[in-house]
Write an enzyme that holds these catalytic residues in place. Structure first.
Site, short mmCIF file in Angstrom:
data_model
loop_
_atom_site.label_atom_id
_atom_site.label_comp_id
_atom_site.label_asym_id
_atom_site.label_seq_id
_atom_site.Cartn_x
_atom_site.Cartn_y
_atom_site.Cartn_z
N ALA A 178 0.84 -1.21 0.00
CA ALA A 178 0.00 0.00 0.00
C ALA A 178 0.86 1.25 0.00
CB ALA A 178 -0.93 0.00 1.22
N LEU A 197 -6.69 2.94 4.34
CA LEU A 197 -7.17 3.32 3.02
C LEU A 197 -8.58 2.83 2.74
CD1 LEU A 197 -3.91 2.62 0.99
CD2 LEU A 197 -4.79 4.84 1.70
N LYS A 240 -13.07 -1.45 4.97
CA LYS A 240 -13.70 -2.76 4.74
C LYS A 240 -12.64 -3.84 4.47
CE LYS A 240 -17.60 -4.78 2.20
NZ LYS A 240 -18.68 -4.51 1.22
N GLN A 292 -8.61 -7.95 6.49
CA GLN A 292 -7.23 -8.35 6.71
C GLN A 292 -7.00 -8.73 8.17
OE1 GLN A 292 -4.83 -9.13 4.46
NE2 GLN A 292 -3.63 -7.27 4.34
N GLY A 300 0.54 -0.21 6.59
CA GLY A 300 0.35 -1.61 6.25
C GLY A 300 -0.18 -2.42 7.43
N GLU A 346 0.66 -7.82 8.37
CA GLU A 346 1.37 -8.58 9.39
C GLU A 346 0.92 -8.25 10.81
OE1 GLU A 346 4.21 -9.96 6.29
OE2 GLU A 346 3.22 -8.05 6.57
#
Length: 744
Positions: A515, A636, A639, A644, A708, A711
Site C-alpha cells: 500500500a 485506506l 472494509k 485483513q 500496512g 502482518e
C-alpha cells in the site's frame, strides 16, 4: 489535490465480481494451444544419492513426451552457485535436477512430461528410481549446542543490537524474576491454491509464464538469469492468487521446471504441485526461545534477555528478526538479545506472515504475562508501566506510536476492567472456566521503490498499471481508490491492472509495504496526469483556470475547479476533447524519503484481548471473543482492512490452537502433509472478533501516511490466547499449539 473522498471509505472489492463468477483466472487455469503436462517426482528419502533412473521404461508409454532429471538437464546459466532471487537468504539456492544429490525429503528428482495430466501422473507413479540413503538430521532438539550466528548482509535481516546496560547483573539483582523456554514448531503456509505454472510457448525462444507468485518481477529476473533470456523473451503474469502468506515470495521450483520443459520441448507446458508437494518448500521455522525477565520493586523491567535458535537448510542461511522486537517494545535499560541458526536436512524455511515477529512476540508476550503475575500486577498495567516512548534498539523516536491508545481502546471494548486477576477464578453459567488474556505487537512500517503508469482517454476513463501483486488483500481496490480520489474521477471510471511484467516495476507483495510503495507510485502518476490536464485546461478558449497553478485547483467530481471559487471549473472530459489529444499517458515512480525518515523508527502496533472458555474436566479450549486494536497509520479502506485483520485473528487462533507440522525424524519427512491432518480453523471454531482501528497520523512514513496491516494484525493473538488459558486454568503452556493434553 482532490475532495472526492474514496480513501478511508469501506469500498467493496472491485475484483469481487470476477472472483465470485469464476471470471478470475489463476495460474493453472490459462489454457494455451499445444499444451503438455508435467508431473513432479519427489524423493522418498531425506538425504542421499540417486544411483539410477529407469526413464526408458516410462518413455516407452504412448503419450509420454520426456522425463527430465539430472541426467539430461542442459547446462544453464544458473549453475553459477552465486545466483539468487531477490528475496533469497545467504548461501547457495537449491537448484532442481542439478545433480544426483538428495538434500531433503520430497525434493523434486524428476519431471515427467506427457500429453495429458492423467498420463503424466500415472507415468510418474511407475518411474523407478534407486537411491543410496545417508543418515539425515532433522531434529533441532539435537542441535541445541550446535547453533551458529549468521553473517551480516542477509536479505531483510537486522542483526540483534549489541547488549545495553548490564543485563546479567540486573537480572541477578531483580526483585522478581522469570526464566523459561518457549517452543514454536514448524508451520506451513497451506494457501488454498496450489503452486502451478502455465508456460506458453510463443515461438523463437519467447515464453509467457502464468505463475503463482507474490512477485512477477522477481520471477522474471530469476528466469532471465537462469535461462539466459531477455525480459522481452520472458513475460511473467499473475492476475489473481488464491492465498500466499509469504510462500510465493520466492520463485518455487515448479516455475523452473515448467520453463525448462517449455524451452527444451518448444511447446507450452503446465506443471502443478500436489498438496503433499506444497510441504516440500518453505515453512515457518521450528524455533526454540529462551527468555529471562526481571523487575524492579516498582514493577518496571530491570532486565530482559531473549535468545532464539531456529532451523535452516544445509544450503542456505535463512534468517528472521525474532528477538529484535524484545529490545524495542518495552522500556528496559539492561537488555541482551541473541540469535542463532541450526542446519538441518530440510528445505530452507520461508517468510510466513509476520516472519520472525509472530515467533518472537509469542515468547515475549507470554513471558511478560508470567512476569506480571510474578510481580503481582495486572498484565495490562504491567505493559503500560513499561511503555517505551522511543526505540531503544536504535536510540530513535518513533515517527508515530499509538500503542497506548490501542491498549486503552481495546481494553474498554473488551471490558478488561471486569477481570478478576486470580487464575481459575472466573466461570460462566455452564461451569466452564473463563480466562481473559492480552498481548501486544509491533511491525515495521516500510516502503520500497515502485512505479506505475497512467493513461487518461478522451472519454474520461483512467487506466493505471503496475506490476504489483494481489494476494487477496485488496490491492486492486485500494489502488483504484487512490487513483480515483487523486484525479477526482468516479471510481467506476478507473481501472487498475497489476501482476504483469509488461507493466512498470513493483516490489514483491510482502512485508506490509504494498500500500505504501505502489500506492504512492499510483498517487504520483495520477498527479502527473493532473498537471498535464491543467496545462491543457488553461489553453481552452475562455478558460476559467487561466493562470492557475496546481496549488490553486482541485480535482473533484470529474472536474478541475478553483479552490477559492468552485463555480469556476472545467469538465475533465472536455479538456482532452478540446486539446485534440486522444489521451494523456505518463509514468512515475516512488522512493522512500530516506533523509526525512532517517531520524525515526517507523512501526505499526497493536493490542489484542482474548477470552477463552475451558472445560474443567476435558481441557477443551474455545476462543469465544477477541478484540484487536490496531494503530497502522492511515487506513485506506476500512472494509478490506478489517477483513485483513479478521484473517489475522483467525490465523492467530489457528497458530495458538491447531497448526503444527509433524516431522517423523526416522524418515526426515513431514507426515501430516494434507488438509485432513494439518489442522486449521473451520467456521465453528471462530466466534466474536472485534477490530478497532486507532486513529494515527504519520507524514514521515510515506506521502499517504499508511503503515500496512497484513502482518501486525497477527501479532499478539496466539500469546493473548495462551495467556487467557493460564488465567482460566492456572496452567502455563509455553509450547504451541495448545493441545488439550497440555492442560490435563
Amino acid at each position: 489535490m482532490s475532495n472526492t473522498t474514496y480513501i478511508g471509505k469501506p469500498t467493496s472489492r472491485v475484483d469481487g465480481p470476477a472472483k465470485v463468477t469464476g471470471a478470475a483466472k489463476y495460474s493453472a487455469e490459462f489454457n494455451v494451444p499445444n499444451m503438455a503436462y508435467g508431473w513432479v517426482v519427489s524423493s522418498p528419502i531425506a538425504k542421499g544419492t540417486i544411483t539410477k533412473i529407469y526413464a526408458d521404461e516410462v518413455l516407452a508409454l504412448p503419450g509420454v513426451v520426456q522425463v527430465f532429471s539430472h541426467e539430461n538437464v542442459p547446462s544453464l546459466a544458473w549453475f553459477d552457485r552465486n545466483y539468487k532471487d531477490d528475496v533469497a537468504p545467504g548461501g547457495s539456492p537449491f537448484r532442481p535436477l542439478h545433480d544426483n544429490k538428495v538434500k531433503f525429503s520430497q525434493q523434486p528428482v524428476a519431471l515427467v512430461i506427457a500429453e495429458t495430466l492423467e498420463l503424466a501422473r500415472y507415468a510418474s507413479s511407475v518411474l523407478r528410481i534407486e537411491y543410496e540413503e545417508e543418515k539425515h538430521e532433522t531434529s533441532i532438539e539435537d542441535k541445541r549446542d550446535d547453533g551458529f550466528e549468521p553473517g551480516r548482509g542477509k536479505t531483510g535481516w537486522m542483526p540483534p543490537p549489541p547488549p545495553r546496560g548490564n543485563p546479567d547483573k540486573a537480572w541477578e539483582n531483580a526483585t522478581h524474576r522469570v526464566e523459561a523456554e518457549y517452543v514454536h514448531g514448524a508451520q506451513h503456509h497451506n494457501p488454498m491454491e496450489m503452486f502451478g505454472t502455465t508456460v506458453e510457448w510463443r515461438g523463437e525462444g519467447k515464453i509467457t509464464a502464468y505463475d503463482k507468485t507474490q512477485g512477477v518481477v522477481n520471477v522474471q529476473q530469476y528466469l532471465t538469469k537462469i535461462f539466459g533470456l531477455s525480459k522481452d523473451d520472458a513475460r511473467v503474469v499473475n492476475l489473481f492468487m488464491g492465498g500466499g502468506f509469504g510462500s510465493g515470495l520466492r520463485p518455487q521450483y515448479q516455475v523452473f521446471l515448467a520453463t525448462l520443459a517449455a524451452l527444451e520441448l518448444k511447446r507450452s507446458v503446465r506443471v502443478t504441485l500436489t498438496r503433499q508437494q506444497m510441504f516440500s518448500f518453505g515453512h515457518r521455522p521450528h524455533t526454540l526461545q529462551y527468555l529471562k525477565l526481571g523487575t524492579n520493586p516498582d514493577g518496571t523491567l530491570a532486565a530482559l534477555q531473549h535468545h532464539a535458535l531456529h532451523e535452516t537448510s544445509q544450503f542456505e542461511d535463512y534468517t528472521e528478526n525474532v528477538v529484535n522486537w524484545s529490545g524495542m517494545l518495552y522500556q528496559c535499560e539492561n537488555v541482551k538479545l541473541g540469535y542463532q541458526l541450526a542446519k538441518l536436512d530440510v528445505f530452507t524455511p520461508l517468510d510466513m506472515r509476520a516472519p520472525g515477529a509472530a515467533t518472537g512476540s509469542f515468547a515475549l508476550e507470554v513471558a511478560m504475562d508470567e512476569m506480571a503475575y510474578a510481580a503481582g500486577l495486572d498484565p495490562l498495567d504491567f505493559r503500560i508501566r513499561n511503555y517505551a516512548e522511543k526505540d531503544q534498539n536504535m536510540d530513535k523516536p518513533f515517527s508515530s506510536k499509538k500503542l497506548r491508545d490501542c491498549y486503552h481502546q481495546g481494553a474498554a471494548k473488551f471490558g478488561w476492567d471486569q477481570r478478576n486477576h486470580e487464575p481459575r477464578s472466573m466461570q460462566d453459567e455452564n461451569g466452564m472456566l473463563v480466562g481473559w488474556g492480552m498481548a501486544g505487537g509491533v511491525w515495521d512500517a516500510s516502503m520500497q521503490k515502485a512505479a506505475a503508469k497512467a493513461t487518461l482517454t478522451a472519454d474520461g476513463k483512467l487506466l493505471v498499471t503496475s506490476a504489483a501483486g494481489e494476494n487477496g488483500t485488496g490491492t486492486y481496490t485500494i489502488m483504484t481508490q487512490i487513483a480515483a480520489q487523486t484525479l477526482g474521477l468516479p471510481i467506476e471510471a478507473v481501472t487498475f491492472k497489476l501482476g504483469d511484467t509488461d507493466f512498470p516495476e513493483a516490489p514483491v507483495q510482502g512485508g506490509s509495504w504494498t500500500a505504501a510503495s505502489v500506492g504512492t507510485a499510483v498517487k504520483n502518476v495520477c498527479e502527473a496526469v493532473g498537471e498535464k490536464l491543467l496545462k491543457f485546461a488553461k489553453k481552452m478558449d475562455g478558460s476559467p483556470l487561466d493562470g492557475a497553478s496546481m496549488d490553486d485547483v482541485e480535482f473533484v467530481n470529474g472536474q478541475i475547479r478553483l479552490r477559492k471559487d468552485p463555480n469556476q471549473a472545467v469538465v475533465i472530459r472536455d479538456v482532452l476533447q478540446a486539446s485534440g489529444e486522444s489521451k494523456i499517458e505518463t509514468d512515475s515512480s516512488a522512493m522512500p524519503n530516506y533523509l526525512k525518515q532517517m531520524p525515526y523508527s517507523m512501526h505499526s502496533h497493536n493490542a489484542v484481548f482474548a477470552e477463552v472458555k475451558v472445560d474443567p474436566d476435558l481441557g477443551t479450549v474455545h476462543v469465544t471473543r477477541v478484540v484487536n486494536a490496531v494503530a497502522a497509520g492511515r487506513i485506506l479502506n476500512t472494509k478490506t482492512a478489517r477483513s485483513q485483520v479478521l484473517g489475522s485473528v483467525v490465523w492467530g487462533i489457528s497458530m495458538a490452537m491447531m497448526e503444527e507440522t509433524v516431522m517423523d525424524h526416522k524418515f526426515g519427512r513431514y507426515m501430516n502433509h494434507n488438509y485432513a491432518e494439518y489442522h486449521v480453523p473451520v467456521n465453528a471454531d471462530i466466534h466474536d472478533i472485534d477490530v478497532i482501528f486507532v486513529e494515527e497520523e504519520d507524514d514521515i512514513v510515506n506521502p499517504l501516511g499508511v503503515k500496512g496491516i497484513g502482518e501486525v494484525g497477527l501479532l499478539g493473538v496466539a500469546a493473548a490466547i495462551t495467556n487467557a488459558v493460564y488465567h482460566a486454568t492456572g496452567k502455563r503452556v509455553r509450547e504451541l499449539p495448545l493441545y488439550l493434553d497440555k492442560l490435563l
